[in-house]
Write a protein that holds these residues in place. Structure first.
Motif, mmCIF file in Angstrom:
data_model
loop_
_atom_site.group_PDB
_atom_site.id
_atom_site.type_symbol
_atom_site.label_atom_id
_atom_site.label_comp_id
_atom_site.label_asym_id
_atom_site.label_seq_id
_atom_site.Cartn_x
_atom_site.Cartn_y
_atom_site.Cartn_z
ATOM 1 N N ASP A 21 -43.834 6.894 -0.373
ATOM 2 C CA ASP A 21 -43.328 7.632 -0.875
ATOM 3 C C ASP A 21 -41.712 7.701 -0.734
ATOM 4 O O ASP A 21 -41.401 7.155 0.132
ATOM 5 C CB ASP A 21 -43.582 9.267 -0.167
ATOM 6 N N LEU A 22 -40.429 7.258 -1.642
ATOM 7 C CA LEU A 22 -40.117 7.368 -1.311
ATOM 8 C C LEU A 22 -38.790 7.958 -2.608
ATOM 9 O O LEU A 22 -39.630 8.384 -4.328
ATOM 10 C CB LEU A 22 -39.513 5.552 -2.153
ATOM 11 N N THR A 23 -37.193 7.845 -2.433
ATOM 12 C CA THR A 23 -36.502 9.152 -3.554
ATOM 13 C C THR A 23 -35.381 7.680 -3.152
ATOM 14 O O THR A 23 -35.126 7.447 -2.124
ATOM 15 C CB THR A 23 -36.602 10.528 -3.781
ATOM 16 N N ILE A 24 -35.113 8.209 -4.514
ATOM 17 C CA ILE A 24 -33.214 6.726 -4.800
ATOM 18 C C ILE A 24 -33.056 7.285 -5.800
ATOM 19 O O ILE A 24 -32.941 7.572 -6.714
ATOM 20 C CB ILE A 24 -33.836 5.637 -5.290
ATOM 21 N N PRO A 25 -31.324 8.026 -5.011
ATOM 22 C CA PRO A 25 -31.156 9.496 -5.805
ATOM 23 C C PRO A 25 -29.851 8.175 -6.693
ATOM 24 O O PRO A 25 -30.223 6.070 -6.902
ATOM 25 C CB PRO A 25 -30.063 9.706 -4.384
ATOM 26 N N VAL A 26 -29.992 8.770 -7.484
ATOM 27 C CA VAL A 26 -28.447 8.643 -8.672
ATOM 28 C C VAL A 26 -27.071 7.062 -8.120
ATOM 29 O O VAL A 26 -26.999 8.079 -7.250
ATOM 30 C CB VAL A 26 -28.298 9.650 -9.967
ATOM 31 N N GLY A 27 -27.627 6.160 -8.916
ATOM 32 C CA GLY A 27 -25.439 6.031 -8.505
ATOM 33 C C GLY A 27 -25.762 4.879 -7.293
ATOM 34 O O GLY A 27 -27.010 5.139 -6.674
ATOM 35 N N GLY A 28 -24.819 3.868 -7.105
ATOM 36 C CA GLY A 28 -24.715 3.154 -6.079
ATOM 37 C C GLY A 28 -26.318 1.901 -5.850
ATOM 38 O O GLY A 28 -26.603 1.746 -6.935
ATOM 39 N N ILE A 29 -25.820 1.564 -5.321
ATOM 40 C CA ILE A 29 -26.974 0.216 -4.744
ATOM 41 C C ILE A 29 -27.762 0.201 -3.506
ATOM 42 O O ILE A 29 -27.524 0.760 -2.854
ATOM 43 C CB ILE A 29 -26.082 -1.428 -4.302
ATOM 44 N N THR A 30 -28.933 -0.059 -4.287
ATOM 45 C CA THR A 30 -29.967 0.287 -3.248
ATOM 46 C C THR A 30 -31.242 -1.147 -3.096
ATOM 47 O O THR A 30 -31.264 -1.221 -3.361
ATOM 48 C CB THR A 30 -31.284 1.673 -3.465
ATOM 49 N N ALA A 31 -31.037 -1.463 -1.407
ATOM 50 C CA ALA A 31 -31.428 -2.861 -1.140
ATOM 51 C C ALA A 31 -32.902 -2.081 -0.166
ATOM 52 O O ALA A 31 -33.326 -1.823 0.697
ATOM 53 C CB ALA A 31 -30.605 -2.939 -0.178
ATOM 54 N N LEU A 32 -33.545 -3.178 -1.446
ATOM 55 C CA LEU A 32 -34.679 -3.552 -0.261
ATOM 56 C C LEU A 32 -34.922 -4.537 0.267
ATOM 57 O O LEU A 32 -34.987 -5.499 -0.253
ATOM 58 C CB LEU A 32 -36.360 -3.322 -1.672
ATOM 59 N N VAL A 33 -35.410 -4.406 1.404
ATOM 60 C CA VAL A 33 -35.573 -4.957 2.862
ATOM 61 C C VAL A 33 -36.537 -4.981 4.026
ATOM 62 O O VAL A 33 -37.799 -4.623 2.772
ATOM 63 C CB VAL A 33 -34.299 -5.323 3.553
ATOM 64 N N GLY A 34 -36.834 -6.300 3.969
ATOM 65 C CA GLY A 34 -37.968 -6.268 5.052
ATOM 66 C C GLY A 34 -38.862 -7.828 4.853
ATOM 67 O O GLY A 34 -38.078 -8.354 4.325
ATOM 68 N N PRO A 35 -39.526 -7.789 6.053
ATOM 69 C CA PRO A 35 -40.293 -9.077 6.022
ATOM 70 C C PRO A 35 -40.872 -9.728 4.637
ATOM 71 O O PRO A 35 -41.769 -8.469 4.346
ATOM 72 C CB PRO A 35 -41.034 -9.058 7.666
ATOM 73 N N ASN A 36 -41.456 -10.608 4.611
ATOM 74 C CA ASN A 36 -42.332 -11.506 3.728
ATOM 75 C C ASN A 36 -43.637 -10.687 3.903
ATOM 76 O O ASN A 36 -44.649 -10.934 4.980
ATOM 77 C CB ASN A 36 -42.720 -13.358 3.964
ATOM 78 N N GLY A 37 -43.852 -9.988 2.931
ATOM 79 C CA GLY A 37 -45.001 -9.536 2.403
ATOM 80 C C GLY A 37 -45.462 -8.366 2.772
ATOM 81 O O GLY A 37 -45.990 -7.514 2.466
ATOM 82 N N ALA A 38 -44.044 -7.771 2.950
ATOM 83 C CA ALA A 38 -43.740 -6.329 3.621
ATOM 84 C C ALA A 38 -44.259 -5.444 2.004
ATOM 85 O O ALA A 38 -44.392 -4.086 2.276
ATOM 86 C CB ALA A 38 -42.501 -6.191 4.247
ATOM 87 N N GLY A 39 -44.138 -5.971 0.501
ATOM 88 C CA GLY A 39 -44.132 -5.171 -0.350
ATOM 89 C C GLY A 39 -43.559 -4.678 -1.216
ATOM 90 O O GLY A 39 -42.935 -3.542 -1.855
#
Length: 251
Positions: A21-39
């Motif tokens: 479950d995730l909400t990404i608001p309008v505008g800007g840069i959202t980075a998805l980070v995490g270890p390898n295999g995180a999804g």
């Protein structure tokens, strides 16, 4: 806004992503980070409908990505994956022109050509636009592929590891270009990054994934802390104050 509700992708009985479950608001840069295999890449490609989900819904700007017609969705969201299979007899300009396909269906107009030129200039590719792809370095080709995205002229931009094959200087330039696109062009950019320091410096928000789950979301300042990063990466991390912001140091 991008919303993911109850999203699940099952690869086997033992391997699955979600439920997310995730909400990404309008505008800007959202980075998805995490270890390898995180999804991270799986989530990104599901948002861009290059990969189907087994459960849940994803909406981009109110459009259900699983139900929206492909022609309409391509005018809302653009995506660049890690795996790019280039055709050697294409020039940089011809490649970038593919970004206009949802509108032109292969018949470029004067307006299309102007947008292609603007994208080429935006990524500093003017001197290379007539070069064939097999005449370019890996980093130059990567910039050419990224240029297809602004040429597509969508409000939502999804990028999976766009810094691949780029040296430090060009990685910095790429992130500066994306930051400009977010602020000057009003784009909403979601980007998968392996380097947490690039995420911390350039992203407005960071979403950390681990073992197929969203484990932390917040502003860059909220996420760039010892406790959060140590928990996400299962490695001792110390965040220090550098001359231009916080930096993560691994031990």
């Amino acid at each position: 806004m991008i919303t993911a509700t109850g999203v699940v992708k099952k690869y086997s009985d033992e391997v699955a992503i979600g439920p997310l479950d995730l909400t990404i608001p309008v505008g800007g840069i959202t980075a998805l980070v995490g270890p390898n295999g995180a999804g991270k890449s799986t989530l990104l490609t599901m948002i861009g409908r290059l990969l189907g989900m087994d459960e849940g819904t994803i909406e981009v700007a109110g459009y259900d990505v699983a139900r929206t017609d492909s022609k309409d969705l391509a005018k809302i969201v653009s995506i660049l994956r890690q795996e790019n299979h280039f055709v050697t007899r294409l020039t940089v300009r011809q490649l970038v022109g593919f970004g206009r396909f949802p509108y032109s269906r292969g018949r470029l107009t004067t307006a299309d050509e102007e947008l292609i030129s603007r994208a080429i200039d935006f990524l500093d590719l003017r001197d290379l636009e007539d070069r064939y792809l097999d005449q370019l370095s890996g980093g130059q080709r990567q910039r050419a592929y990224v240029a297809m995205v602004p040429a597509q002229d969508t409000a939502y931009v999804l990028l999976d590891e766009p810094l691949n094959n780029l040296d430090m200087r060009h990685s910095v330039q790429m992130m500066q270009h994306l930051a400009r696109a977010a602020t000057e062009l009003g784009r909403t950019i979601v980007i998968v990054l392996h380097d947490i320091n690039f995420a911390g410096h350039y992203a407005d928000r960071i979403c950390a994934l681990k073992d197929g789950q969203v484990v932390a979301v917040g502003t860059s300042d909220e996420m760039m802390t010892d406790d959060v990063l140590t928990r996400v990466f299962d490695s001792e991390v110390e965040v220090v104050d550098g001359p231009r912001g916080r930096l993560a140091v691994y031990y």
